[in-house]
Design a protein around this motif. Sequence first.
Motif, PDB file in Angstrom:
ATOM      1  N   TYR A 131       0.844  -1.207   0.000  1.00 19.97           N
ATOM      2  CA  TYR A 131       0.000   0.000   0.000  1.00 19.97           C
ATOM      3  C   TYR A 131       0.876   1.252   0.000  1.00 19.97           C
ATOM      4  O   TYR A 131       0.634   2.194  -0.762  1.00 19.97           O
ATOM      5  CB  TYR A 131      -0.945  -0.038   1.206  1.00 19.97           C
ATOM      6  CG  TYR A 131      -1.821   1.180   1.322  1.00 19.97           C
ATOM      7  CD1 TYR A 131      -2.918   1.347   0.489  1.00 19.97           C
ATOM      8  CD2 TYR A 131      -1.555   2.164   2.272  1.00 19.97           C
ATOM      9  CE1 TYR A 131      -3.730   2.471   0.592  1.00 19.97           C
ATOM     10  CE2 TYR A 131      -2.355   3.283   2.384  1.00 19.97           C
ATOM     11  CZ  TYR A 131      -3.446   3.436   1.540  1.00 19.97           C
ATOM     12  OH  TYR A 131      -4.240   4.552   1.651  1.00 19.97           O
ATOM     13  N   LEU A 132       1.894   1.270   0.850  1.00 22.44           N
ATOM     14  CA  LEU A 132       2.792   2.433   0.897  1.00 22.44           C
ATOM     15  C   LEU A 132       3.571   2.585  -0.402  1.00 22.44           C
ATOM     16  O   LEU A 132       3.763   3.696  -0.897  1.00 22.44           O
ATOM     17  CB  LEU A 132       3.743   2.301   2.089  1.00 22.44           C
ATOM     18  CG  LEU A 132       3.107   2.518   3.462  1.00 22.44           C
ATOM     19  CD1 LEU A 132       4.012   1.987   4.568  1.00 22.44           C
ATOM     20  CD2 LEU A 132       2.792   3.986   3.686  1.00 22.44           C
ATOM     21  N   ALA A 133       4.017   1.474  -0.994  1.00 22.55           N
ATOM     22  CA  ALA A 133       4.770   1.529  -2.257  1.00 22.55           C
ATOM     23  C   ALA A 133       3.911   2.071  -3.392  1.00 22.55           C
ATOM     24  O   ALA A 133       4.428   2.690  -4.329  1.00 22.55           O
ATOM     25  CB  ALA A 133       5.311   0.148  -2.604  1.00 22.55           C
ATOM     26  N   SER A 134       2.601   1.872  -3.307  1.00 27.28           N
ATOM     27  CA  SER A 134       1.698   2.377  -4.344  1.00 27.28           C
ATOM     28  C   SER A 134       1.387   3.860  -4.164  1.00 27.28           C
ATOM     29  O   SER A 134       0.633   4.441  -4.940  1.00 27.28           O
ATOM     30  CB  SER A 134       0.391   1.574  -4.347  1.00 27.28           C
ATOM     31  OG  SER A 134      -0.421   1.941  -3.231  1.00 27.28           O
ATOM     32  N   GLY A 135       1.945   4.463  -3.110  1.00 31.12           N
ATOM     33  CA  GLY A 135       1.701   5.884  -2.854  1.00 31.12           C
ATOM     34  C   GLY A 135       0.637   6.134  -1.803  1.00 31.12           C
ATOM     35  O   GLY A 135       0.353   7.283  -1.460  1.00 31.12           O
TER      36      GLY A 135
ATOM     37  N   SER B  14      -2.923   7.005   3.703  1.00 27.64           N
ATOM     38  CA  SER B  14      -4.058   7.142   4.619  1.00 27.64           C
ATOM     39  C   SER B  14      -4.364   5.838   5.352  1.00 27.64           C
ATOM     40  O   SER B  14      -4.498   4.779   4.718  1.00 27.64           O
ATOM     41  CB  SER B  14      -5.287   7.583   3.811  1.00 27.64           C
ATOM     42  OG  SER B  14      -6.479   7.290   4.481  1.00 27.64           O
ATOM     43  N   ILE B  15      -4.492   5.924   6.667  1.00 29.89           N
ATOM     44  CA  ILE B  15      -4.918   4.746   7.431  1.00 29.89           C
ATOM     45  C   ILE B  15      -6.288   4.293   6.942  1.00 29.89           C
ATOM     46  O   ILE B  15      -6.527   3.101   6.738  1.00 29.89           O
ATOM     47  CB  ILE B  15      -4.950   5.035   8.951  1.00 29.89           C
ATOM     48  CG1 ILE B  15      -3.536   5.296   9.484  1.00 29.89           C
ATOM     49  CG2 ILE B  15      -5.581   3.872   9.702  1.00 29.89           C
ATOM     50  CD1 ILE B  15      -3.478   5.657  10.952  1.00 29.89           C
ATOM     51  N   ARG B  16      -7.185   5.248   6.728  1.00 29.94           N
ATOM     52  CA  ARG B  16      -8.534   4.907   6.252  1.00 29.94           C
ATOM     53  C   ARG B  16      -8.471   4.150   4.927  1.00 29.94           C
ATOM     54  O   ARG B  16      -9.189   3.177   4.721  1.00 29.94           O
ATOM     55  CB  ARG B  16      -9.378   6.167   6.085  1.00 29.94           C
ATOM     56  CG  ARG B  16      -9.699   6.867   7.378  1.00 29.94           C
ATOM     57  CD  ARG B  16     -10.300   8.263   7.108  1.00 29.94           C
ATOM     58  NE  ARG B  16     -10.408   9.022   8.328  1.00 29.94           N
ATOM     59  CZ  ARG B  16     -11.529   9.190   9.014  1.00 29.94           C
ATOM     60  NH1 ARG B  16     -12.644   8.640   8.588  1.00 29.94           N
ATOM     61  NH2 ARG B  16     -11.538   9.893  10.120  1.00 29.94           N
ATOM     62  N   GLY B  17      -7.622   4.633   4.016  1.00 28.98           N
ATOM     63  CA  GLY B  17      -7.487   3.987   2.712  1.00 28.98           C
ATOM     64  C   GLY B  17      -6.959   2.571   2.833  1.00 28.98           C
ATOM     65  O   GLY B  17      -7.430   1.657   2.153  1.00 28.98           O
ATOM     66  N   TRP B  18      -5.969   2.373   3.711  1.00 28.76           N
ATOM     67  CA  TRP B  18      -5.412   1.040   3.891  1.00 28.76           C
ATOM     68  C   TRP B  18      -6.453   0.101   4.512  1.00 28.76           C
ATOM     69  O   TRP B  18      -6.615  -1.037   4.075  1.00 28.76           O
ATOM     70  CB  TRP B  18      -4.149   1.106   4.754  1.00 28.76           C
ATOM     71  CG  TRP B  18      -3.475  -0.216   4.927  1.00 28.76           C
ATOM     72  CD1 TRP B  18      -2.974  -1.026   3.937  1.00 28.76           C
ATOM     73  CD2 TRP B  18      -3.233  -0.897   6.164  1.00 28.76           C
ATOM     74  NE1 TRP B  18      -2.430  -2.171   4.498  1.00 28.76           N
ATOM     75  CE2 TRP B  18      -2.569  -2.110   5.858  1.00 28.76           C
ATOM     76  CE3 TRP B  18      -3.495  -0.597   7.500  1.00 28.76           C
ATOM     77  CZ2 TRP B  18      -2.177  -3.019   6.835  1.00 28.76           C
ATOM     78  CZ3 TRP B  18      -3.097  -1.509   8.471  1.00 28.76           C
ATOM     79  CH2 TRP B  18      -2.450  -2.701   8.128  1.00 28.76           C
ATOM     80  N   LEU B  19      -7.178   0.591   5.499  1.00 30.05           N
ATOM     81  CA  LEU B  19      -8.192  -0.248   6.152  1.00 30.05           C
ATOM     82  C   LEU B  19      -9.296  -0.667   5.184  1.00 30.05           C
ATOM     83  O   LEU B  19      -9.881  -1.741   5.333  1.00 30.05           O
ATOM     84  CB  LEU B  19      -8.810   0.491   7.346  1.00 30.05           C
ATOM     85  CG  LEU B  19      -7.895   0.730   8.546  1.00 30.05           C
ATOM     86  CD1 LEU B  19      -8.625   1.516   9.623  1.00 30.05           C
ATOM     87  CD2 LEU B  19      -7.344  -0.571   9.101  1.00 30.05           C
TER      88      LEU B  19
END
Length: 193
Positions: free
Chosen positions: A148-152, A155-160
């Motif tokens: 998720y971080l590598a894709s840019g 947001s915690i919300r976005g990851w969840l």
Amino acid sequence: MSYTALILAGGQARRMGGVDKGLVKLAGRPLIAHTLQALAQQSQPPQHILISANRHLDEYAAYGHPVLPDTLPDYPGPLAGLLAGMQAAPDATLLLLPCDALVLPKEFAARLLTALPGQQVVSASDPAQWHPSLLALQPGLAAALTAYLASGGRSIRGWLAGLQHQSVHFAQSLPNLNTLDDVRQLERQWPAG
């Protein structure tokens, strides 16, 4: 269920004027000290505590817990602190909380952990809002977070949104101190002693 608490104190605190949020004082003590006290008062206290910090590492280390700087450059946000915690304790169930989580119900950790089986992540909400940075997480999520971080993603919300996730509701308000005014307002209500 044993767990490791990971306290996020590594942000830039832009809304607080760039001060180190965990070291801002409330009733004469840094926020990090209040958060550690809230963890110690849990009906199910953590087996281990980790502190995610990028500044004033010696001051945080003085509390007697490992201090983890981000493993990613340029302050990419709270998820970088979470990733550092996952890398430091890859087999641990984590309880993630920000350094301003200084008023927690005594059953806070126990309720999140009880809801965790069958989920990847459990978060907390109160009567006013959802708190995506108050989480219990199963081990084994570091690869998903790294991707998720590598894709840019930041947001915690976005990851969840991409995980098996549920929220546990608490009747008590959970403080969310984003500005120095928020801290001062809480200080006016803070019990003496």
